[in-house]
Enzyme design. Structure first.
Site, mmCIF file in Angstrom:
data_model
loop_
_atom_site.group_PDB
_atom_site.id
_atom_site.type_symbol
_atom_site.label_atom_id
_atom_site.label_comp_id
_atom_site.label_asym_id
_atom_site.label_seq_id
_atom_site.Cartn_x
_atom_site.Cartn_y
_atom_site.Cartn_z
ATOM 1 N N ASP A 24 0.830 -1.212 0.000
ATOM 2 C CA ASP A 24 0.000 0.000 0.000
ATOM 3 C C ASP A 24 0.863 1.259 0.000
ATOM 4 O O ASP A 24 1.982 1.254 0.524
ATOM 5 C CB ASP A 24 -0.926 -0.031 1.223
ATOM 6 C CG ASP A 24 -2.101 0.927 1.073
ATOM 7 O OD1 ASP A 24 -2.346 1.416 -0.049
ATOM 8 O OD2 ASP A 24 -2.768 1.185 2.093
ATOM 9 N N GLY A 27 -0.012 5.469 -4.381
ATOM 10 C CA GLY A 27 -0.617 6.750 -4.753
ATOM 11 C C GLY A 27 -0.008 7.896 -3.961
ATOM 12 O O GLY A 27 0.380 8.928 -4.529
ATOM 13 N N HIS A 41 2.292 3.453 -9.072
ATOM 14 C CA HIS A 41 2.060 2.014 -9.296
ATOM 15 C C HIS A 41 3.219 1.402 -10.080
ATOM 16 O O HIS A 41 3.641 0.287 -9.794
ATOM 17 C CB HIS A 41 0.743 1.799 -10.047
ATOM 18 C CG HIS A 41 -0.475 2.191 -9.245
ATOM 19 N ND1 HIS A 41 -0.655 1.806 -7.927
ATOM 20 C CD2 HIS A 41 -1.554 2.952 -9.557
ATOM 21 C CE1 HIS A 41 -1.798 2.295 -7.484
ATOM 22 N NE2 HIS A 41 -2.368 3.007 -8.446
ATOM 23 N N SER A 69 -7.661 -5.554 -5.109
ATOM 24 C CA SER A 69 -8.725 -6.134 -4.286
ATOM 25 C C SER A 69 -10.062 -6.038 -5.007
ATOM 26 O O SER A 69 -10.219 -5.251 -5.956
ATOM 27 C CB SER A 69 -8.815 -5.392 -2.948
ATOM 28 O OG SER A 69 -9.421 -4.121 -3.132
ATOM 29 N N THR A 70 -11.033 -6.826 -4.541
ATOM 30 C CA THR A 70 -12.373 -6.756 -5.150
ATOM 31 C C THR A 70 -12.967 -5.356 -4.943
ATOM 32 O O THR A 70 -13.851 -4.948 -5.686
ATOM 33 C CB THR A 70 -13.324 -7.821 -4.549
ATOM 34 O OG1 THR A 70 -13.175 -7.819 -3.121
ATOM 35 C CG2 THR A 70 -12.987 -9.206 -5.060
ATOM 36 N N ASN A 72 -11.132 -2.592 -5.154
ATOM 37 C CA ASN A 72 -10.401 -1.617 -5.983
ATOM 38 C C ASN A 72 -11.129 -1.267 -7.288
ATOM 39 O O ASN A 72 -10.800 -0.286 -7.945
ATOM 40 C CB ASN A 72 -8.970 -2.100 -6.284
ATOM 41 C CG ASN A 72 -8.044 -2.030 -5.078
ATOM 42 O OD1 ASN A 72 -7.149 -2.855 -4.928
ATOM 43 N ND2 ASN A 72 -8.245 -1.049 -4.197
ATOM 44 N N ARG A 194 -4.982 -1.753 8.872
ATOM 45 C CA ARG A 194 -6.165 -2.566 8.619
ATOM 46 C C ARG A 194 -5.833 -3.685 7.645
ATOM 47 O O ARG A 194 -4.784 -3.713 7.024
ATOM 48 C CB ARG A 194 -7.329 -1.705 8.126
ATOM 49 C CG ARG A 194 -7.030 -0.894 6.886
ATOM 50 C CD ARG A 194 -8.246 -0.100 6.411
ATOM 51 N NE ARG A 194 -7.824 0.847 5.408
ATOM 52 C CZ ARG A 194 -7.517 2.140 5.655
ATOM 53 N NH1 ARG A 194 -7.623 2.616 6.874
ATOM 54 N NH2 ARG A 194 -7.120 2.932 4.685
#
Ligand code: IPE
Ligand code: IPE
Ligand code: MG
Length: 240
Positions: A24, A27, A41, A69-70, A72, A194
């Site tokens: 992570d 950005g 990226h 991820s689903t 994203n 998280r």
């Protein structure tokens, strides 16, 4: 002061078998430099190769990388498309190197919604590296922990006999990559604390290490430091 050499402090007998990473901060890394998020990226993708070398050298068996991820999909269309293009390019350009280095490429998640060209290049990477045994690079693409559990239950329900019930051991056999061991160490970069729907079942007893380093800045020395931190923990698994 020179950074501490954590690599030399590691106990080779207690290297985690499976390290999962939530990569992570791409950005923010770019925005802070006045660059486009896509540039972040791209720089993030460049980190992967040296990291795999370091992981292999330590004797880690599996590295799972959370790359999309689903959730994203909710990003702007241009970023989503840019990410698929970049991932396609990553596999296309690295396939020979991965092959030569003994890296076995795997995928965990749902490929069906991805662009056909991305599906094809991922399938080829998996196929051409399937005999490699040095380390497994498990790309989690279009992956969501909740969806994985729902898919597991449904695929079990489709096959079960009349009076059969679900068990913990059985559930593991219906996950996307049932042969991979549970996660020992989960690393998240960028200072977010998280899980973001990553490997919910497999991290049940993982040690969690969070670092403020943004993913494009993550280097092998940061990996050594997190493994050092992991080795200072006492894993009890509910026992004494
Ligand atoms: C992680 O970097 C890469 C992906 C989710 C694809 P981000 O894009 O989430 O970077 P930040 O969190 O906005 O800095
Ligand atoms: C998690 O990062 C997903 C990946 C690294 C692929 P996100 O940046 O999408 O997670 P949130 O939105 O901060 O929870
Ligand atoms: Mg993020």
């Amino acid at each position: 002061m020179a950074p501490k050499d954590y690599k030399s402090l590691l106990d080779p007998a207690r290297i985690p078998a499976h390290v999962a990473i939530i990569m992570d901060g791409n950005g923010r890394w770019a925005t802070r430099r006045g660059l486009s998020r896509m540039e972040g990226h791209r720089r993030g993708a460049e980190v992967v190769e040296s990291l795999m070398d370091a992981a292999m050298d330590l004797g880690i068996r599996v590295v799972s990388l959370y790359a999309f991820s689903t959730e994203n999909w909710s990003r702007p269309r241009a970023e989503v498309q840019g990410l698929w293009k970049l991932l396609g390019y990553f596999f296309e350009s690295r396939i020979e190197t991965l092959k030569k280095r003994g890296i076995q490429v795997r995928h965990t998640g749902s490929l069906a919604q991805l662009p056909a060209s991305t599906q094809e290049v991922i399938a080829r990477s998996i196929r051409e590296t399937r005999r490699n045994r040095k380390i497994i690079l498990n790309f989690c693409l279009n992956y969501g922990g909740r969806q994985e559990l729902v898919d597991a239950v449904n695929s079990w329900a489709g096959r079960r006999g009349a009076k059969e019930t679900m068990t913990v051991a059985k559930m593991g056999r219906f996950l996307y990559s049932p042969d991979l061991p549970d996660v020992d160490l989960l690393i998240r970069t960028s200072g977010e604390y998280r899980i973001s729907n990553f490997l919910l079942w497999q991290i049940a007893y993982a040690e969690l290490v969070f670092t403020k380093v943004l993913w494009p800045d993550f280097r092998p020395r940061h990996l050594y430091r997190t493994i050092y931190e992991y080795q200072t923990r006492e894993r009890r698994f509910g026992g004494l």
